[in-house]
Design an enzyme around this catalytic site. Structure first.
Site, PDB file in Angstrom:
ATOM      1  N   CYS A  95     -51.061 -32.378  11.289  1.00  9.05           N
ATOM      2  CA  CYS A  95     -50.955 -30.917  11.226  1.00  9.05           C
ATOM      3  C   CYS A  95     -50.384 -30.408   9.902  1.00  9.05           C
ATOM      4  O   CYS A  95     -51.059 -30.468   8.894  1.00  9.05           O
ATOM      5  CB  CYS A  95     -50.178 -30.417  12.437  1.00  9.05           C
ATOM      6  SG  CYS A  95     -50.610 -28.726  12.827  1.00  9.05           S
ATOM      7  N   HIS A 191     -51.470 -33.215  17.557  1.00 14.55           N
ATOM      8  CA  HIS A 191     -50.020 -33.243  17.517  1.00 14.55           C
ATOM      9  C   HIS A 191     -49.357 -34.191  18.490  1.00 14.55           C
ATOM     10  O   HIS A 191     -49.996 -34.663  19.400  1.00 14.55           O
ATOM     11  CB  HIS A 191     -49.546 -31.859  17.940  1.00 14.55           C
ATOM     12  CG  HIS A 191     -48.989 -31.112  16.817  1.00 14.55           C
ATOM     13  ND1 HIS A 191     -48.000 -31.605  16.036  1.00 14.55           N
ATOM     14  CD2 HIS A 191     -49.288 -29.891  16.333  1.00 14.55           C
ATOM     15  CE1 HIS A 191     -47.702 -30.708  15.125  1.00 14.55           C
ATOM     16  NE2 HIS A 191     -48.478 -29.665  15.278  1.00 14.55           N
TER      17      HIS A 191
HETATM   18  N1  GLN Z   1     -47.632 -24.327   9.781  1.00 14.32           N
HETATM   19  C1  GLN Z   1     -48.957 -24.876   9.880  1.00 14.32           C
HETATM   20  C2  GLN Z   1     -49.924 -23.967  10.592  1.00 14.32           C
HETATM   21  O1  GLN Z   1     -49.523 -23.155  11.383  1.00 14.32           O
HETATM   22  C3  GLN Z   1     -48.883 -26.213  10.555  1.00 14.32           C
HETATM   23  C4  GLN Z   1     -48.361 -26.113  11.936  1.00 14.32           C
HETATM   24  C5  GLN Z   1     -48.086 -27.390  12.568  1.00 14.32           C
HETATM   25  O2  GLN Z   1     -47.732 -28.391  11.933  1.00 14.32           O
HETATM   26  N2  GLN Z   1     -48.166 -27.334  13.875  1.00 14.32           N
HETATM   27  O3  GLN Z   1     -51.126 -24.051  10.383  1.00 14.32           O
END
Ligand code: GLN
Length: 241
Positions: A95, A191
Site C-alpha cells: 500500500c 493489506h
Molecule cells: N496513504 C495512502 C493512500 O491512501 C496509502 C494508504 C495505505 O497504506 N493504506 O492511498
C-alpha cells in the site's frame, strides 16, 4: 548447508498500518518450520541500512502524513536500495510502501517524491477504494485474497501487474490489474495479513531470497490445509458461488 535469511523491516514505527508486521511473523514461521533460520532487523529513520545483509525487505503501509515523514529519508537510501533491487533483492511493499516504490505520489496536499525503483506513479483521486479483493496471479496457483484501502490510484506503465482483479478494484479501479512485479519486487495494495492468507506468495518470496543467497530455492512443502480452506472460502464468497 544450513540456510538463513535476514528480513529488513523499514520504518515499522511509521509504516505499519493494519499490522503489516504480521507478514514478517508469517515469513519467519514458514522458514522455521523448514529448519531455515530467519532473523528480522527493524530500522528506524535514524538507522543506517546495510542492504548487503538483507534478503527480504518489507515496506508497509502508512497514512499520507506518515508517508510524508518517511519520504524525506528515502532520498538518502535510494541508491543503496536501487542497487539491492537491481541485484535481485527481494522486496514486499504494501500500500503506502508500494506507492513509495514509484516516481511520485500526488496528493491534495502536495507531491511526495518516491524511491523511483519501479517505473510507476500514484495520484490521489476522489473517494477511497476500500474492500475485499481477489486476484489471480501468475506467481502462484492459488487465488490471492486480501483487503484494500487506498486513496491513491497507481499507474504501472509497462510493468507486469501482481495480479488480475477477479473481485475488487486494484491499482486504479479501471485497468483490471493489481500491484506490480518487477524483478524480485512485489508491490501491492493488499493489506494486513497478506502472507498468512496467501502462503504461496510467502513461499515465493522465501524461495527468491534463498535462490539469490544460496542458489538453492528448494522448499519442503508444509501442511497448508487450513490456509487453503480459508482462501477457498473467500474465493467462493466473492468470485465463484
Ligand atoms: N496513504 C495512502 C493512500 O491512501 C496509502 C494508504 C495505505 O497504506 N493504506 O492511498
Amino acid at each position: 548447508m544450513d540456510r538463513k535469511i535476514t528480513i529488513g523491516h523499514l520504518y515499522p514505527d511509521l509504516l505499519n498500518l493494519y499490522g503489516d508486521r504480521g507478514n514478517i511473523a508469517c515469513l519467519t514461521q514458514r522458514c522455521r518450520w523448514r529448519g531455515i533460520e530467519a532473523e528480522t532487523i527493524e530500522f528506524e529513520l535514524k538507522d543506517q541500512i546495510d542492504f548487503r545483509e538483507l534478503d527480504i525487505v518489507l515496506l508497509g503501509g502508512g497514512s499520507d502524513r506518515e508517508q510524508m515523514i518517511v519520504c524525506g529519508k528515502l532520498k538518502e537510501i535510494r541508491q543503496d536500495f536501487k542497487n539491492y533491487v537491481e541485484d535481485d533483492g527481494v522486496v514486499i511493499a504494501v500500500c503506502g510502501g508500494y506507492q513509495l516504490l514509484g516516481e511520485y505520489y500526488q496528493t491534495e496536499e502536495g507531491r511526495l517524491e518516491g524511491l523511483n525503483l519501479v517505473d510507476l506513479y500514484t495520484e490521489q483521486e476522489e473517494g477511497r477504494i476500500i474492500g475485499n479483493i481477489v486476484l489471480e496471479s501468475d506467481l502462484v496457483s492459488m487465488p490471492v485474497v486480501g483487503f484494500e484501502n487506498h486513496g491513491g490510484r497507481t499507474c504501472i506503465r509497462g510493468n507486469k501487474p501482481f495480479g488480475r482483479v477477479l473481485y475488487g478494484s486494484g491499482n486504479d479501479g479501471r485497468s483490471g490489474y493489481e500491484g506490480v512485479v518487477y524483478k524480485n519486487v512485489i508491490g501491492t495494495y493488499l493489506h494486513g495479513p497478506l502472507l498468512p492468507k496467501n502462503p504461496q506468495i510467502s513461499d515465493w518470496l522465501i524461495a527468491r531470497a534463498l535462490e539469490r543467497r544460496y542458489g538453492d530455492s528448494a522448499l519442503e512443502p508444509l501442511d497448508d490445509s487450513q490456509e487453503e480452506a480459508a482462501n477457498s472460502y473467500i474465493f467462493h464468497r466473492f468470485v465463484k458461488q
